[in-house]
Write an enzyme that holds these catalytic residues in place. Structure first.
Site, short mmCIF file in Angstrom:
data_model
loop_
_atom_site.label_atom_id
_atom_site.label_comp_id
_atom_site.label_asym_id
_atom_site.label_seq_id
_atom_site.Cartn_x
_atom_site.Cartn_y
_atom_site.Cartn_z
CG HIS A 160 -1.74 -1.21 1.40
ND1 HIS A 160 -2.97 -1.41 0.85
CD2 HIS A 160 -1.44 -2.36 2.06
CE1 HIS A 160 -3.42 -2.61 1.18
NE2 HIS A 160 -2.51 -3.22 1.91
CB SER A 210 13.36 22.36 -14.83
OG SER A 210 12.53 23.50 -14.89
CE LYS A 227 11.16 19.64 -11.16
NZ LYS A 227 10.14 19.81 -12.20
CD GLU A 286 8.27 12.40 -15.72
OE1 GLU A 286 7.39 13.06 -15.19
OE2 GLU A 286 9.30 12.88 -16.22
#
Ligand code: ARG
Length: 456
Positions: free
Chosen positions: A155, A276, A282, A289
């Site tokens: 979970h 970024s 970043k 992704e």
């Protein structure tokens, strides 16, 4: 000049002609189409339907057409409906009327099914190899960090300590099952439709078994009507592709989480992340992704194509032309990901200090219950006692190991001073020495078992 109808026939609406044409995507089947045609010419010659001269002219002509296609010298014609008609049209231009004999006893229906099967038969070992490489990268990570512990989750909550290697291998086994799926599906894929004609079988005495052997098929389709309609091999491939895509997406999601500042369990090599344009600090896990996203498109191909097949009447229908784009796109998508993921996995760096600091003691609560079980306490009773103990430790703001044994005894009389040894992550993983467990020896056995499978 079209290969069907007569030249006086009424012309087609150009928009329909564009809709009907599969050439823009099926031209990549030319190597398989030409291989299939050369084998078919040989079968016709053996059956006495071509003279040796005609046979040699056809083979030389097909090879010349192939060279033109290889080098880009081939000029497609506006009436080339698909790759089969384009190759035959060009063969006719090159060698004259003998070309007209190649299509004896054959239809584009058995031809196209043969070509697409050949295309996938060639893709199979590349996919298998790519998956094995990814498994190897995961196993290499596992072996390099055998003693690294991290939280295991259920979970997405910290559950029990496991070895990082156990997590790596969990993904490797999923890909190993995908390899097994490819292997299991191969005999259905490698079934030869050629010789089925349009639907009822060729009326000429062609040796289909020899044809199958020559083209690398394992068997010959037993029913010509089935053979020209059967696209189970496409649906099965698309399922396997979708399953692999889902496995990629799950690996990707784990790693996106693990590479985040919040988890910080792994550092991705900058070669697989982007910066970024706005926030200089970043690094974005774009590769992962995209690996996560592509599953959507792979699953979409499976769903879409099953719906194309549903309710089709027997025999070839033009609907089946829709089989090629999903196949090509699924192969390309898998190969694009398999070109990236092994390197990404191989180069990522686990961060032991972050994993260690995430191993909070509460994750050893199960160990306390198991401790009581070893003293003869029924598990349910032990679970209740430890739940009370965990509540107390939270209330007091103290780790379990800071509670004195007297406090523990208030929850269950079987607690003794040897209990503190149970509160150790290293000991907890080592107790899972069972087959499939996370103890060091069990992990080494997994790696060996994987290697044994790669060797077969
Ligand atoms: N381009 C067609 C396909 O991809 C080839 C088969 C055409 N057969 C036919 N009877 N029109 O399915």
């Amino acid at each position: 000049m079209r290969l069907w109808g007569t030249s006086e026939g009424s012309s087609l609406d150009p928009a329909f002609e564009r809709l009907n044409a599969s050439l823009p995507f099926d031209r990549r089947l030319y190597p398989q189409d030409i291989r299939g045609s050369i084998a078919w010419a040989r079968a016709l010659a053996r059956a006495g339907l071509l003279t040796p001269e005609e046979y040699h002219a056809i083979v030389a002509g097909l090879e010349a057409v192939k060279t033109e296609l290889d080098t880009g010298a081939f000029t497609f014609h506006p009436t080339d409906e698909d790759i089969h008609t384009a190759v035959e049209r060009r063969l006719t231009e090159c060698i004259g009327p003998a070309a007209g004999k190649l299509h004896t006893g054959r239809s584009r229906n058995d031809q196209v099914a043969t070509d697409l099967r050949l295309f996938l038969m060639e893709a199979w070992p590349r996919l298998d190899e790519g998956l094995r490489e990814l498994e190897e990268a995961l196993a290499t990570q596992a072996e390099a960090h055998l003693d690294l512990l991290m939280p295991g989750y259920t979970h997405l909550q910290r559950a029990q300590p496991i070895r990082y290697a156990h997590w790596c291998l969990a993904h490797a086994w999923a890909f190993e099952r995908d390899r097994a799926r490819l292997r299991d599906a191969y005999p259905y894929l490698a079934t030869l439709p050629l010789g089925s004609g349009a639907l009822s079988g060729t009326p000429f005495p062609v040796d289909r078994e020899a044809l199958a052997r020559e083209l690398g098929f394992l068997s010959v389709s037993p029913n010509s009507l089935d053979a020209v309609s059967d696209r189970d091999f496409v649906a099965e491939f698309l399922f396997i592709a979708a399953m692999i895509g889902v496995h990629f997406s799950r690996l990707a999601e784990d790693l996106i989480l693990f590479a985040s500042a919040e988890f910080g369990f792994v550092a991705l090599d900058p070669a697989y992340t982007t910066g970024s344009s706005l926030m200089p600090q970043k690094r974005n896990p774009d590769a992962l992704e995209l690996a996560r996203a592509k599953a959507g498109r792979l699953v979409g191909h499976l769903m879409g194509f099953l719906l194309v097949l549903k309710g089709l009447p027997s025999g070839y229908n033009k609907d089946l032309q829709e089989d090629k784009e999903p196949v090509f796109d699924a192969v390309d998508t898998l190969e694009a990901l398999l070109a990236v993921l092994p390197g990404l996995v191989r180069t990522m760096q686990p961060r032991p200090e972050r994993m260690r600091s995430a191993l909070e003691e509460a994750m050893l609560a199960t160990e306390l219950a198991d401790y009581l079980v070893r003293k003869g306490v029924p598990f349910r009773e032990a679970h209740r006692a430890v739940s009370g103990l965990v509540e107390e430790s939270l209330r007091e703001g103290k780790p379990l190991s800071a509670l004195p044994v007297e406090a523990m005894r208030r929850h269950h009389p079987a607690f003794d001073s040897d209990v503190y040894a149970a509160l150790d992550s290293e000991a907890a993983v080592e107790r899972r020495a069972i087959l499939g467990g996370t103890a060091r020896g069990a992990i080494e056995a997994q790696i060996q078992a994987l290697r044994a499978r790669w060797a077969t």
